[in-house]
Design a protein around this motif. Structure first.
Motif, PDB file in Angstrom:
ATOM      1  N   PRO A  96      29.090  45.343  41.955  1.00 20.96           N
ATOM      2  CA  PRO A  96      28.547  44.232  42.753  1.00 20.96           C
ATOM      3  C   PRO A  96      29.329  42.933  42.589  1.00 20.96           C
ATOM      4  O   PRO A  96      29.445  42.151  43.529  1.00 20.96           O
ATOM      5  N   LEU A  97      29.850  42.699  41.392  1.00 16.35           N
ATOM      6  CA  LEU A  97      30.630  41.479  41.173  1.00 16.35           C
ATOM      7  C   LEU A  97      31.858  41.451  42.074  1.00 16.35           C
ATOM      8  O   LEU A  97      32.197  40.411  42.646  1.00 16.35           O
ATOM      9  N   GLY A  98      32.516  42.597  42.219  1.00 12.91           N
ATOM     10  CA  GLY A  98      33.677  42.672  43.092  1.00 12.91           C
ATOM     11  C   GLY A  98      33.333  42.367  44.537  1.00 12.91           C
ATOM     12  O   GLY A  98      34.174  41.868  45.288  1.00 12.91           O
ATOM     13  N   GLY A  99      32.099  42.636  44.918  1.00 17.38           N
ATOM     14  CA  GLY A  99      31.678  42.354  46.285  1.00 17.38           C
ATOM     15  C   GLY A  99      31.598  40.879  46.605  1.00 17.38           C
ATOM     16  O   GLY A  99      31.579  40.490  47.777  1.00 17.38           O
ATOM     17  N   LEU A 100      31.553  40.046  45.559  1.00 18.31           N
ATOM     18  CA  LEU A 100      31.507  38.603  45.762  1.00 18.31           C
ATOM     19  C   LEU A 100      32.885  37.980  45.920  1.00 18.31           C
ATOM     20  O   LEU A 100      33.000  36.806  46.271  1.00 18.31           O
ATOM     21  N   VAL A 101      33.929  38.754  45.642  1.00 19.42           N
ATOM     22  CA  VAL A 101      35.296  38.227  45.671  1.00 19.42           C
ATOM     23  C   VAL A 101      36.111  38.915  46.746  1.00 19.42           C
ATOM     24  O   VAL A 101      36.239  40.137  46.761  1.00 19.42           O
ATOM     25  N   SER A 102      36.643  38.126  47.663  1.00 20.07           N
ATOM     26  CA  SER A 102      37.556  38.619  48.689  1.00 20.07           C
ATOM     27  C   SER A 102      38.976  38.269  48.273  1.00 20.07           C
ATOM     28  O   SER A 102      39.292  37.092  48.078  1.00 20.07           O
ATOM     29  N   VAL A 103      39.824  39.278  48.108  1.00 17.82           N
ATOM     30  CA  VAL A 103      41.209  39.073  47.683  1.00 17.82           C
ATOM     31  C   VAL A 103      42.116  39.238  48.898  1.00 17.82           C
ATOM     32  O   VAL A 103      42.104  40.274  49.544  1.00 17.82           O
ATOM     33  N   GLN A 104      42.891  38.214  49.181  1.00 16.86           N
ATOM     34  CA  GLN A 104      43.763  38.256  50.349  1.00 16.86           C
ATOM     35  C   GLN A 104      45.205  37.990  49.942  1.00 16.86           C
ATOM     36  O   GLN A 104      45.486  37.063  49.186  1.00 16.86           O
ATOM     37  N   GLN A 105      46.097  38.822  50.462  1.00 21.42           N
ATOM     38  CA  GLN A 105      47.525  38.594  50.267  1.00 21.42           C
ATOM     39  C   GLN A 105      48.023  37.823  51.481  1.00 21.42           C
ATOM     40  O   GLN A 105      48.450  38.389  52.470  1.00 21.42           O
ATOM     41  N   ALA A 106      47.945  36.518  51.379  1.00 18.06           N
ATOM     42  CA  ALA A 106      48.272  35.660  52.517  1.00 18.06           C
ATOM     43  C   ALA A 106      48.566  34.251  52.034  1.00 18.06           C
ATOM     44  O   ALA A 106      48.122  33.830  50.964  1.00 18.06           O
ATOM     45  N   ASP A 107      49.326  33.537  52.835  1.00 16.96           N
ATOM     46  CA  ASP A 107      49.548  32.120  52.598  1.00 16.96           C
ATOM     47  C   ASP A 107      48.231  31.390  52.864  1.00 16.96           C
ATOM     48  O   ASP A 107      47.502  31.717  53.802  1.00 16.96           O
TER      49      ASP A 107
END
Length: 208
Positions: free
Chosen positions: A134-145
């Motif tokens: 569930p903790l991971g669901g709170l974090v959006s990881v984006q490979q972007a500028d």
């Protein structure tokens, strides 16, 4: 950190010097893309301390504890400055290895969007997210500028990334912040500074 702990920490550091490899020359950075060096300067993911020789682990243990305490104190300080509240949306410009994103999600239940242009950091954080439940669901990881992000957020945080933005991209940086931040939102910017007299030289001779 307690002042009384500093002599012990310094003694540990001096003892460790014999185990460390020689310093490597700093590499000059580029200014072709705002923030291009901020995530590239640490391309290798953090290695578990258990991978180090036993003697080094034992001698460094007191200092490692001090580092952990300092890191926790820093995150608390950032959270207080931002006045983080449970459930708020936060964007982080420059993920690093995800320390702040994980902290804000776990301690405050914030929905954090963290962005990096480093392939290694993106891979590392994506692997963490996949196993964090569930903790991971709170974090959006984006490979972007960071300039490619859309939407608006309650809070914006940028920790030691601004140094690599480059003087000619300052306007782009703050324009992106203005666009992403809600009208009554808050931003925290932590950066490493140099003495003003050295700034003109430093802008022409970056060390990252």
């Amino acid at each position: 950190l307690e002042v009384a702990d500093m002599p012990r920490a310094l003694a540990t550091l001096r003892a460790l010097e014999t185990d460390l490899p020689p310093d490597q020359p700093a590499q000059a950075g580029t200014d072709t893309k705002a923030g291009s060096d901020a995530d590239k300067r640490e391309e290798k993911p953090p290695v578990g301390f258990q991978d180090e020789p036993v003697s080094l682990r034992q001698r460094a243990a007191p200092f490692i504890r001090l580092i952990e305490q300092a890191q926790a104190a820093k995150m608390h300080h950032v959270a207080r400055k931002l006045q983080l509240k449970r459930g708020e949306t936060v964007v982080e410009a420059g993920s690093g290895w995800g320390g702040f994103a994980r902290w804000a999600a776990s301690q405050y239940g914030c929905h954090v969007t963290t962005t990096t242009i480093s392939a290694e950091q993106y891979k590392y954080l994506s692997a963490w997210k996949a196993t964090a439940g569930p903790l991971g669901g709170l974090v959006s990881v984006q490979q972007a500028d960071y300039r490619e992000l859309s939407g608006t957020y309650d809070k914006i945080v940028s920790i030691e990334m601004f140094e690599a933005v480059g003087l000619k991209h300052y306007d782009d940086y703050f324009a992106a912040v203005d666009r992403l931040l809600t009208p009554h939102g808050t931003m925290l910017l932590q950066t490493i500074t140099v003495d003003e007299q050295w700034f003109p030289y430093y802008t022409q001779h970056p060390d990252w």
